[in-house]
Design a protein around this motif. Structure first.
Motif, PDB file in Angstrom:
ATOM      1  N   ALA A 162       2.724 -14.203 -12.323  1.00  0.00           N
ATOM      2  CA  ALA A 162       3.718 -14.272 -11.259  1.00  0.00           C
ATOM      3  C   ALA A 162       3.408 -13.281 -10.143  1.00  0.00           C
ATOM      4  O   ALA A 162       3.574 -13.591  -8.944  1.00  0.00           O
ATOM      5  CB  ALA A 162       5.108 -14.009 -11.832  1.00  0.00           C
ATOM      6  N   ALA A 163       2.947 -12.086 -10.512  1.00  0.00           N
ATOM      7  CA  ALA A 163       2.610 -11.081  -9.503  1.00  0.00           C
ATOM      8  C   ALA A 163       1.422 -11.519  -8.651  1.00  0.00           C
ATOM      9  O   ALA A 163       1.406 -11.306  -7.428  1.00  0.00           O
ATOM     10  CB  ALA A 163       2.323  -9.744 -10.182  1.00  0.00           C
ATOM     11  N   ARG A 164       0.417 -12.140  -9.273  1.00  0.00           N
ATOM     12  CA  ARG A 164      -0.730 -12.643  -8.499  1.00  0.00           C
ATOM     13  C   ARG A 164      -0.281 -13.712  -7.513  1.00  0.00           C
ATOM     14  O   ARG A 164      -0.714 -13.727  -6.360  1.00  0.00           O
ATOM     15  CB  ARG A 164      -1.793 -13.209  -9.442  1.00  0.00           C
ATOM     16  N   GLU A 165       0.585 -14.606  -7.971  1.00  0.00           N
ATOM     17  CA  GLU A 165       1.040 -15.694  -7.108  1.00  0.00           C
ATOM     18  C   GLU A 165       1.909 -15.181  -5.955  1.00  0.00           C
ATOM     19  O   GLU A 165       1.874 -15.750  -4.855  1.00  0.00           O
ATOM     20  CB  GLU A 165       1.834 -16.708  -7.940  1.00  0.00           C
ATOM     21  N   ALA A 166       2.679 -14.140  -6.211  1.00  0.00           N
ATOM     22  CA  ALA A 166       3.606 -13.634  -5.199  1.00  0.00           C
ATOM     23  C   ALA A 166       3.002 -12.551  -4.309  1.00  0.00           C
ATOM     24  O   ALA A 166       3.606 -12.189  -3.294  1.00  0.00           O
ATOM     25  CB  ALA A 166       4.856 -13.078  -5.882  1.00  0.00           C
ATOM     26  N   PRO A 168       1.601 -10.498  -1.556  1.00  0.00           N
ATOM     27  CA  PRO A 168       1.526 -10.883  -0.149  1.00  0.00           C
ATOM     28  C   PRO A 168       0.271 -10.409   0.583  1.00  0.00           C
ATOM     29  O   PRO A 168       0.039 -10.833   1.723  1.00  0.00           O
ATOM     30  CB  PRO A 168       2.772 -10.227   0.447  1.00  0.00           C
ATOM     31  N   LEU A 169      -0.518  -9.547  -0.037  1.00  0.00           N
ATOM     32  CA  LEU A 169      -1.714  -9.028   0.628  1.00  0.00           C
ATOM     33  C   LEU A 169      -2.945  -9.815   0.199  1.00  0.00           C
ATOM     34  O   LEU A 169      -3.091 -10.164  -0.966  1.00  0.00           O
ATOM     35  CB  LEU A 169      -1.910  -7.547   0.293  1.00  0.00           C
ATOM     36  N   ASN A 170      -3.815 -10.058   1.125  1.00  0.00           N
ATOM     37  CA  ASN A 170      -5.038 -10.829   0.841  1.00  0.00           C
ATOM     38  C   ASN A 170      -6.184  -9.879   0.519  1.00  0.00           C
ATOM     39  O   ASN A 170      -7.216  -9.864   1.200  1.00  0.00           O
ATOM     40  CB  ASN A 170      -5.383 -11.713   2.036  1.00  0.00           C
ATOM     41  N   ASP A 171      -5.996  -9.075  -0.543  1.00  0.00           N
ATOM     42  CA  ASP A 171      -7.021  -8.082  -0.869  1.00  0.00           C
ATOM     43  C   ASP A 171      -7.602  -8.265  -2.268  1.00  0.00           C
ATOM     44  O   ASP A 171      -8.471  -7.501  -2.688  1.00  0.00           O
ATOM     45  CB  ASP A 171      -6.465  -6.663  -0.725  1.00  0.00           C
ATOM     46  N   HIS A 226       2.299  -1.799  -7.660  1.00  0.00           N
ATOM     47  CA  HIS A 226       2.260  -2.831  -6.617  1.00  0.00           C
ATOM     48  C   HIS A 226       3.081  -2.389  -5.403  1.00  0.00           C
ATOM     49  O   HIS A 226       2.642  -2.513  -4.252  1.00  0.00           O
ATOM     50  CB  HIS A 226       2.819  -4.151  -7.149  1.00  0.00           C
ATOM     51  N   LEU A 227       4.268  -1.878  -5.667  1.00  0.00           N
ATOM     52  CA  LEU A 227       5.168  -1.530  -4.572  1.00  0.00           C
ATOM     53  C   LEU A 227       4.618  -0.395  -3.729  1.00  0.00           C
ATOM     54  O   LEU A 227       4.845  -0.350  -2.509  1.00  0.00           O
ATOM     55  CB  LEU A 227       6.546  -1.171  -5.124  1.00  0.00           C
ATOM     56  N   GLU A 228       3.896   0.530  -4.354  1.00  0.00           N
ATOM     57  CA  GLU A 228       3.287   1.621  -3.594  1.00  0.00           C
ATOM     58  C   GLU A 228       2.287   1.114  -2.570  1.00  0.00           C
ATOM     59  O   GLU A 228       2.027   1.781  -1.556  1.00  0.00           O
ATOM     60  CB  GLU A 228       2.596   2.606  -4.538  1.00  0.00           C
ATOM     61  N   ARG A 229       1.711  -0.071  -2.795  1.00  0.00           N
ATOM     62  CA  ARG A 229       0.708  -0.633  -1.886  1.00  0.00           C
ATOM     63  C   ARG A 229       1.327  -1.472  -0.773  1.00  0.00           C
ATOM     64  O   ARG A 229       0.600  -1.899   0.126  1.00  0.00           O
ATOM     65  CB  ARG A 229      -0.275  -1.509  -2.680  1.00  0.00           C
ATOM     66  N   PHE A 238       9.038  -9.064  -2.734  1.00  0.00           N
ATOM     67  CA  PHE A 238       8.012  -9.241  -3.754  1.00  0.00           C
ATOM     68  C   PHE A 238       8.622  -9.197  -5.153  1.00  0.00           C
ATOM     69  O   PHE A 238       8.327 -10.046  -6.001  1.00  0.00           O
ATOM     70  CB  PHE A 238       6.939  -8.159  -3.606  1.00  0.00           C
ATOM     71  N   VAL A 239       9.495  -8.221  -5.420  1.00  0.00           N
ATOM     72  CA  VAL A 239      10.141  -8.132  -6.741  1.00  0.00           C
ATOM     73  C   VAL A 239      10.924  -9.402  -7.036  1.00  0.00           C
ATOM     74  O   VAL A 239      10.835  -9.970  -8.142  1.00  0.00           O
ATOM     75  CB  VAL A 239      11.065  -6.895  -6.803  1.00  0.00           C
TER      76      VAL A 239
END
Length: 267
Positions: A162-166, A168-171, A226-229, A238-239
Motif C-alpha cells: 500500500a505504501a509503494r502504491e500511495a 507520491p515521490l518518483n524516487d 516515509h513521513l520524514e521524506r 499519504f497516511v
C-alpha cells in the motif's frame, strides 16, 4: 528524587529517526505483548546487568526491571523522544537504570559488559545486521544471552504494498525496513561469534480499529520514516491513502511476522 537524579543518561550524539515517544507509548500495546513473550525466554537470577537494545518508551524495559530486583538495565535507543518518555516511565527505578542514546550498528558506548541483551521490535529498522550482531557480541560477557524479536520475512507485506502504491515521490525509495529471514540471520549470528543459535519466524496478525486509531498507528509506528521524506502538506494524505489501500480497511489487520532469536556469546 527527580528524574535528573534518578536516571543516569549518556549519549554519543547519534542522529536517528526521531519518533513521537509519547504517542508510541500510548499505541504500542501489541509490542508490549510481544515483548512479554520474549522476556520470558531470558534466564534471570535477578541480579544481572541487561542491555535493552532499542528500549523505545520503556514499557518492556519496565517489565524487565521488575524481574531484576537486584540488577541493572542499560536502556539504549537512537531516539531522544523515546528516551525522554523512557526516563519518565523508569524514574522510580533510580540508579538501576542507565539511559544511553546510541546507534546499534556502531560500537556501543558501554563502560562494562552486560550479562544479557534483550531486544524487541528494533532490529528490522537497522540496515546492517552483520554490524549489529558484532557490536552486541562485543558488549556481552562470555556466555551471555541474546534474546530478541523483530520483524522478519514477509512482515507487513500488505502495508508495504500500500505504501509503494500511495508513495507520491518518483524516487523509487523501497522503504526503511530490513525484514530478514531466519536462516541468514542464524548464519550472521554465528559469524559474529554467537553459539547455540536458534532463529525462527511466526505470524502475528494484529487487528486495529479502523479510522483514526489505524491512522495514528501507521503514522507513529510504521510510516514515520516515509513521513520524514515528505513535505508537511503531503503527510496526512499519504497516511490516509495507505490506510485506504489495506485489505478490509473497515476491519484492518496488520500482517506482522516476527523473527525470533535466542543465542549465547561464545566463551
Amino acid at each position: 528524587m527527580g528524574t535528573e537524579e534518578a536516571v543516569h543518561r549518556a549519549g554519543t550524539g547519534v542522529r536517528a529517526r526521531e519518533w513521537d515517544g509519547a504517542t508510541y507509548d500510548r499505541v504500542s500495546d501489541a509490542h508490549v505483548r510481544w515483548g512479554d513473550t520474549v522476556l520470558d525466554r531470558l534466564t534471570l537470577d535477578g541480579d544481572e546487568r541487561v542491555l535493552d537494545a532499542g528500549c523505545g518508551s520503556g514499557r518492556v524495559t519496565e517489565r524487565l526491571l521488575e524481574r531484576l530486583p537486584r540488577g541493572r538495565v542499560v536502556a539504549l535507543d537512537g531516539s531522544s523522544s523515546m528516551l525522554a518518555e523512557a526516563e519518565r516511565r523508569l524514574a522510580r527505578f533510580g540508579v538501576r537504570v542507565e539511559l544511553v542514546q546510541a546507534d546499534l550498528t556502531k560500537p556501543l558506548p558501554l563502560a562494562e559488559p552486560v550479562d544479557a541483551v534483550l531486544s524487541t521490535a528494533t532490529f528490522h529498522w537497522l540496515p546492517d545486521h552483520d554490524a549489529l550482531f558484532r557490536h552486541l557480541h562485543g558488549v556481552l560477557r562470555p556466555g551471555g544471552q541474546l534474546v530478541a524479536q523483530c520483524g522478519g520475512g514477509a512482515c507487513i507485506a500488505t502495508v508495504e504494498k500500500a505504501a509503494r502504491e500511495a508513495w507520491p515521490l518518483n524516487d523509487g525509495w523501497p522503504g526503511p525496513w530490513n525484514f530478514a529471514e531466519a536462516e541468514p540471520t542464524k548464519s550472521r549470528l554465528e559469524r559474529a561469534g554467537f553459539v547455540d543459535v536458534h532463529t525462527w519466524l511466526h505470524d502475528e496478525p494484529t487487528p486495529l480499529e479502523a479510522g483514526e486509531p489505524l491512522e495514528t498507528f501507521l503514522r507513529t509506528v510504521i510510516l514515520g520514516s516515509h513521513l520524514e521524506r515528505l513535505p508537511e502538506e503531503a503527510r496526512e494524505p499519504f497516511v490516509k491513502a495507505v490506510a485506504g489501500r489495506l485489505p478490509h480497511p473497515e476491519e484492518p489487520v496488520i500482517d506482522y511476522v516476527r523473527l525470533n532469536i535466542v543465542a549465547r556469546r561464545d566463551v
